[in-house]
Design a protein around this motif. Structure first.
Motif, PDB file in Angstrom:
ATOM      1  N   MET A  28       0.793  -1.232   0.001  1.00 38.28           N
ATOM      2  CA  MET A  28      -0.022  -0.120  -0.034  1.00 38.28           C
ATOM      3  C   MET A  28       0.964   1.262   0.048  1.00 38.28           C
ATOM      4  SD  MET A  28      -3.193  -1.233   2.490  1.00 38.28           S
ATOM      5  CE  MET A  28      -4.156  -0.009   1.837  1.00 38.28           C
ATOM      6  N   TYR A  32       1.144   4.337  -3.069  1.00 41.03           N
ATOM      7  CA  TYR A  32       1.293   5.801  -2.990  1.00 41.03           C
ATOM      8  C   TYR A  32       2.264   6.435  -3.832  1.00 41.03           C
ATOM      9  CZ  TYR A  32      -2.840   5.828   0.173  1.00 41.03           C
ATOM     10  OH  TYR A  32      -4.041   5.814   0.639  1.00 41.03           O
ATOM     11  N   PHE A  66      -8.967  -2.245  -5.430  1.00 39.92           N
ATOM     12  CA  PHE A  66      -9.812  -2.458  -4.483  1.00 39.92           C
ATOM     13  C   PHE A  66      -9.997  -1.193  -3.649  1.00 39.92           C
ATOM     14  CE2 PHE A  66     -10.722  -3.509   0.265  1.00 39.92           C
ATOM     15  CZ  PHE A  66     -11.866  -4.684  -0.039  1.00 39.92           C
ATOM     16  N   TYR A  67      -9.217  -0.309  -3.677  1.00 39.37           N
ATOM     17  CA  TYR A  67      -9.058   0.922  -2.715  1.00 39.37           C
ATOM     18  C   TYR A  67      -9.533   2.119  -3.612  1.00 39.37           C
ATOM     19  CZ  TYR A  67      -7.067  -2.073   0.593  1.00 39.37           C
ATOM     20  OH  TYR A  67      -6.644  -2.940   1.569  1.00 39.37           O
ATOM     21  N   THR A  68     -10.033   3.203  -3.088  1.00 37.23           N
ATOM     22  CA  THR A  68     -10.446   4.183  -3.960  1.00 37.23           C
ATOM     23  C   THR A  68      -9.512   5.419  -4.134  1.00 37.23           C
ATOM     24  OG1 THR A  68     -11.604   5.304  -1.882  1.00 37.23           O
ATOM     25  CG2 THR A  68     -12.992   4.171  -3.322  1.00 37.23           C
ATOM     26  N   MET A  69      -8.568   5.201  -3.313  1.00 42.76           N
ATOM     27  CA  MET A  69      -7.444   6.272  -3.176  1.00 42.76           C
ATOM     28  C   MET A  69      -6.294   5.892  -4.269  1.00 42.76           C
ATOM     29  SD  MET A  69      -7.476   7.635   0.910  1.00 42.76           S
ATOM     30  CE  MET A  69      -6.163   8.772   0.460  1.00 42.76           C
ATOM     31  N   TYR A  70      -6.364   4.897  -4.714  1.00 41.23           N
ATOM     32  CA  TYR A  70      -5.561   4.715  -5.949  1.00 41.23           C
ATOM     33  C   TYR A  70      -6.187   4.915  -7.231  1.00 41.23           C
ATOM     34  CZ  TYR A  70      -2.951   2.534  -2.164  1.00 41.23           C
ATOM     35  OH  TYR A  70      -2.239   1.738  -1.060  1.00 41.23           O
ATOM     36  N   GLN A 135     -11.727  16.859  -0.294  1.00 47.61           N
ATOM     37  CA  GLN A 135     -10.724  16.384  -0.170  1.00 47.61           C
ATOM     38  C   GLN A 135      -9.832  16.595  -1.318  1.00 47.61           C
ATOM     39  OE1 GLN A 135      -8.577  12.232   1.442  1.00 47.61           O
ATOM     40  NE2 GLN A 135     -10.009  11.950  -0.342  1.00 47.61           N
ATOM     41  N   PHE A 138      -5.722  14.631  -1.224  1.00 43.69           N
ATOM     42  CA  PHE A 138      -5.771  13.853   0.204  1.00 43.69           C
ATOM     43  C   PHE A 138      -5.454  15.165   1.216  1.00 43.69           C
ATOM     44  CE2 PHE A 138      -3.174   9.878  -1.888  1.00 43.69           C
ATOM     45  CZ  PHE A 138      -4.449   9.578  -2.683  1.00 43.69           C
ATOM     46  N   ALA A 168      -1.240  13.883  -2.932  1.00 40.85           N
ATOM     47  CA  ALA A 168      -0.358  13.839  -1.707  1.00 40.85           C
ATOM     48  C   ALA A 168       0.522  15.039  -1.655  1.00 40.85           C
ATOM     49  CB  ALA A 168       0.352  12.796  -1.249  1.00 40.85           C
TER      50      ALA A 168
ATOM     51  N   GLU B 125      -7.283   8.579   4.019  1.00 42.26           N
ATOM     52  CA  GLU B 125      -7.828  10.035   4.063  1.00 42.26           C
ATOM     53  C   GLU B 125      -7.089  10.873   5.193  1.00 42.26           C
ATOM     54  OE1 GLU B 125      -9.829   7.493   3.760  1.00 42.26           O
ATOM     55  OE2 GLU B 125     -10.958   7.795   1.877  1.00 42.26           O
ATOM     56  N   TRP B 127      -4.353  11.329   5.555  1.00 47.59           N
ATOM     57  CA  TRP B 127      -2.883  11.406   5.274  1.00 47.59           C
ATOM     58  C   TRP B 127      -2.132  12.285   6.279  1.00 47.59           C
ATOM     59  CZ3 TRP B 127      -0.961   8.907   1.020  1.00 47.59           C
ATOM     60  CH2 TRP B 127       0.420   9.504   0.554  1.00 47.59           C
ATOM     61  N   HIS B 162       0.454   2.927   9.290  1.00 47.63           N
ATOM     62  CA  HIS B 162       0.169   2.523   7.959  1.00 47.63           C
ATOM     63  C   HIS B 162      -1.298   3.008   7.494  1.00 47.63           C
ATOM     64  CE1 HIS B 162      -0.045  -0.847   5.229  1.00 47.63           C
ATOM     65  NE2 HIS B 162      -1.332  -0.690   5.166  1.00 47.63           N
ATOM     66  N   LEU B 163      -1.130   3.539   6.334  1.00 42.37           N
ATOM     67  CA  LEU B 163      -2.074   4.348   5.743  1.00 42.37           C
ATOM     68  C   LEU B 163      -2.960   3.340   5.002  1.00 42.37           C
ATOM     69  CD1 LEU B 163      -0.629   7.641   4.572  1.00 42.37           C
ATOM     70  CD2 LEU B 163      -2.312   7.384   6.279  1.00 42.37           C
ATOM     71  N   ALA B 165      -6.348   3.073   2.278  1.00 43.21           N
ATOM     72  CA  ALA B 165      -6.470   3.714   0.927  1.00 43.21           C
ATOM     73  C   ALA B 165      -7.904   4.077   0.577  1.00 43.21           C
ATOM     74  CB  ALA B 165      -5.619   3.111  -0.260  1.00 43.21           C
ATOM     75  N   GLY B 166      -8.799   4.161   1.580  1.00 40.63           N
ATOM     76  CA  GLY B 166     -10.286   4.278   1.178  1.00 40.63           C
ATOM     77  C   GLY B 166     -10.870   3.124   0.900  1.00 40.63           C
ATOM     78  N   ALA B 167     -11.475   2.348   2.162  1.00 41.28           N
ATOM     79  CA  ALA B 167     -12.222   1.400   2.208  1.00 41.28           C
ATOM     80  C   ALA B 167     -12.806   1.127   3.595  1.00 41.28           C
ATOM     81  CB  ALA B 167     -11.558   0.062   1.971  1.00 41.28           C
ATOM     82  N   LEU B 184      -6.081  -8.076   0.168  1.00 39.83           N
ATOM     83  CA  LEU B 184      -7.321  -7.466  -0.098  1.00 39.83           C
ATOM     84  C   LEU B 184      -8.005  -7.370   1.236  1.00 39.83           C
ATOM     85  CD1 LEU B 184      -9.299  -8.962  -3.217  1.00 39.83           C
ATOM     86  CD2 LEU B 184      -7.841  -6.810  -3.260  1.00 39.83           C
TER      87      LEU B 184
END
Lengths: 168, 421
Positions: A28, A32, A66-70, A135, A138, A168, B125, B127, B162-163, B165-167, B184
């Motif tokens: 993860m 980023y 899977f994640y919205t921020m990527y 946002q 970020f 970011a 978020e 961050w 640990h960040l 990522a939106g879930a 996942l």
């Protein structure tokens, strides 16, 4: 462009790899970094992250998806994610989101013609007492209204003119 | 009762987020005290305080810690800072304004179970908060509060952030662990539970606690379990941060003793209805995931505790209190919350993945005026079939907004399907 061998990222990559007992846990934070380098998570970034972590690119891609921020497609210089979840919507966030898209002439998830702004709505960002809010790459921008948003857009148009894409 | 800041001390003490200021206000005296006790004695003290998990489930914290098998050589603490429940914004204020108290509480937990590392899992978020916490951790390392031989005690422990990522699902503890391991963020089959060998982080025994839970721990060690127990109700001790949003004059976080009434919170602290002429209609006391209730006098006079909220057919959960006035159509609320769960369903279990998708479609149809009374019965039926049939609680959470909005506000649904009735 690359993250492997790029002096800008070496210390960060090393720090993340040292945090966990397994390499895979760093997927993860490294995604980023890839997104920062390329502006979005493209195949080149996925391949590099996979190489750094001894994973298959498909495994890395499944995490990114899977994640919205990527982001799996290129974005504007300012990626604006407006919270329209229930508490914000009770304070007018749906109307604010619709207005912002109209102001920038974009559809949901779209990028303005000048490549500057991408707008989309997102789920709760834990800022429910400061709605409407969004946002931007970020960082939170809260207690917005049309006037303060117009002023910010004008500022970002100037600041962003020479800036590189990236989050970011 | 009234405002009482154990956690939101940053509001009373200027610059509490600076280490030297935190140290001047009893900072790390609790950790020092804990390091002088046996790990078992620390767990007993937290048990005796009656502290219950603030992430929503309300499980007794000390009991959770005591599940960790002492003989295991490798153990972890994972701080759940994913804070993604709709309407929740309390952990954020703790971490922004009082970050060292969270880290101190986490280290006390780590010592009590003899963990070798603490991982703080933040929603992506957050961050900027992650950057701030990294800076705090470095300062603590420089002063000997984190790392090798903490405060000369012989005990060593690392702390990392640990960040995500939106879930939303990563706030569910087993999904959080998967996400942290680089898989996942989907829930695991249990048992084994995180506290057991094989079920936790990297298959090692792990305590997963919410930010607010751990931030309470320094107070318990400093003031004693009895002092903590003296606050709140018999079954819900301590204070709670109530996050108030929606149609009130002063939305925000309010830290009050558990057992304070909804009426005091909403009228004395949150300023009453946003638009004076429009009265309160409904409340979601635990974000999108808990049962909705009409804001009757009986509900307003209910103490905000785990046990009392059960008596009015809802839960206090994480205390994300979303207020809706008379102008709000509850069918629209059901639609909003359902869209949230449809988006956040991780896709692992069929009832949740398919159920949330179809609930969303059918509610949209009802809202558009194209629905029939049968559609209302249909979504209730689908929701009933989701509840209790999934690996994690998200399936139940997603069923709640449908089941309870229809039960509590049938007229709001009937209005949309009247034409065909």
């Amino acid at each position: 462009m690359a993250i492997i061998g790029n002096a800008k990222y070496q210390a960060r990559i090393k720090r993340h790899l040292a945090k966990y007992p397994t390499k895979r846990s760093a997927v993860m934070p490294l995604l980023y970094i890839a997104q920062e380098e390329y502006g979005w998570v493209n195949q080149a970034g996925i391949n590099e992250v996979a190489q750094l972590l001894d994973l298959d690119p498909t495994q890395v891609k499944s995490i990114a998806g899977f994640y919205t921020m990527y982001s799996e497609k290129p974005k504007g210089k300012y990626w604006l994610q407006v919270c329209t979840d229930l508490p914000c919507a009770l304070q007018g966030a749906d109307e604010f989101h619709a207005w912002l898209k109209e102001e920038l002439g974009v559809q949901e998830g779209g990028t303005s013609a000048d490549g500057m702004f991408t707008v989309e709505h997102v789920m709760c960002l834990a800022a429910c007492d400061k709605a409407p809010m969004l946002q931007c790459n970020f960082h939170y921008v809260e207690n917005l209204d049309k006037d303060s948003m117009r002023a910010l857009l004008a500022k970002w148009r100037v600041d962003g003119a020479g800036a590189a894409n990236g989050s970011a | 009762m009234g405002t009482m800041h154990i956690l939101l001390r940053g509001r009373d003490i200027e610059n509490l987020k600076q280490l030297e200021v935190y140290e001047q206000h009893e900072g790390f005296s609790a950790l020092r005290a804990a390091l002088g006790m046996s790990p078992a004695a620390v767990i007993d003290e937290v048990k005796a305080s009656g502290l219950r998990g603030r992430g929503g489930a309300g499980f007794p914290t000390g009991v959770k810690w005591s599940f960790i098998p002492q003989q295991e050589p490798v153990k972890y603490v994972t701080v759940n800072a994913d804070e993604s429940e709709t309407g929740t914004f309390k952990d954020r204020e703790i971490m922004e304004e009082n970050p060292y108290q969270l880290i101190e509480g986490s280290l006390i937990c780590a010592y009590a179970i003899q963990a070798r590392a603490v991982y703080i899992y933040l929603r992506g978020e957050f961050w900027d908060i992650g950057t701030q916490l990294d800076d705090c951790i470095e300062q603590l390392r420089a002063k000997g509060y984190v790392g090798e031989n903490i405060m000369g005690s012989g005990y060593s422990c690392e702390v990392y952030t640990h960040l995500g990522a939106g879930a939303y699902i990563c706030g569910e503890e087993s999904a959080l662990l998967n996400s942290l391991e680089g898989y996942l963020g989907q829930p695991r089959v249990r048992p084994p539970f995180p506290a057991q060998k094989g079920g936790g982080l990297y298959k090692e025994a792990t305590v997963v606690n919410n930010v607010e839970t751990l931030a309470n721990v320094p107070f318990i060690l400093n003031e004693g379990a009895e002092a903590f127990k003296a606050i709140g109700t018999t079954q819900s001790s301590g204070t709670k941060i109530y996050c108030v949003s929606g149609h009130v004059k002063k939305p925000g976080n309010y830290e009050l003793p558990m057992g304070t009434t909804f009426r005091e919170l909403l009228f004395e602290h949150a300023g009453g209805p946003l638009h004076g002429e429009r009265g309160f209609k409904a409340m979601l006391p635990s974000g999108g995931s808990g049962p909705i209730v009409p804001l009757t006098d009986e509900v307003l006079d209910t103490p905000m505790s785990y046990e009392d909220c059960a008596n009015i057919g809802t839960i206090i959960g994480s205390a994300s209190i979303i207020i809706m006035d008379e102008s709000v159509d509850i069918t629209w609320v059901a639609s909003k919350v359902t869209k949230f769960f449809a988006h956040e369903s991780c896709g692992k279990c069929t009832p949740c993945r398919e159920g949330t998708y179809w609930l969303d479609k059918v509610i949209d149809r009802i809202l558009d005026g194209r629905g029939s009374p049968d559609d209302v019965r249909r979504i209730a039926d689908v929701a009933e079939n989701m509840a209790g049939t999934t690996l994690c609680a998200l399936g139940d959470f997603a069923a709640n907004p449908i089941i309870h909005t229809i039960k509590q506000f049938p007229d709001d649904f009937a209005r949309h399907v009247q034409a065909e009735a």
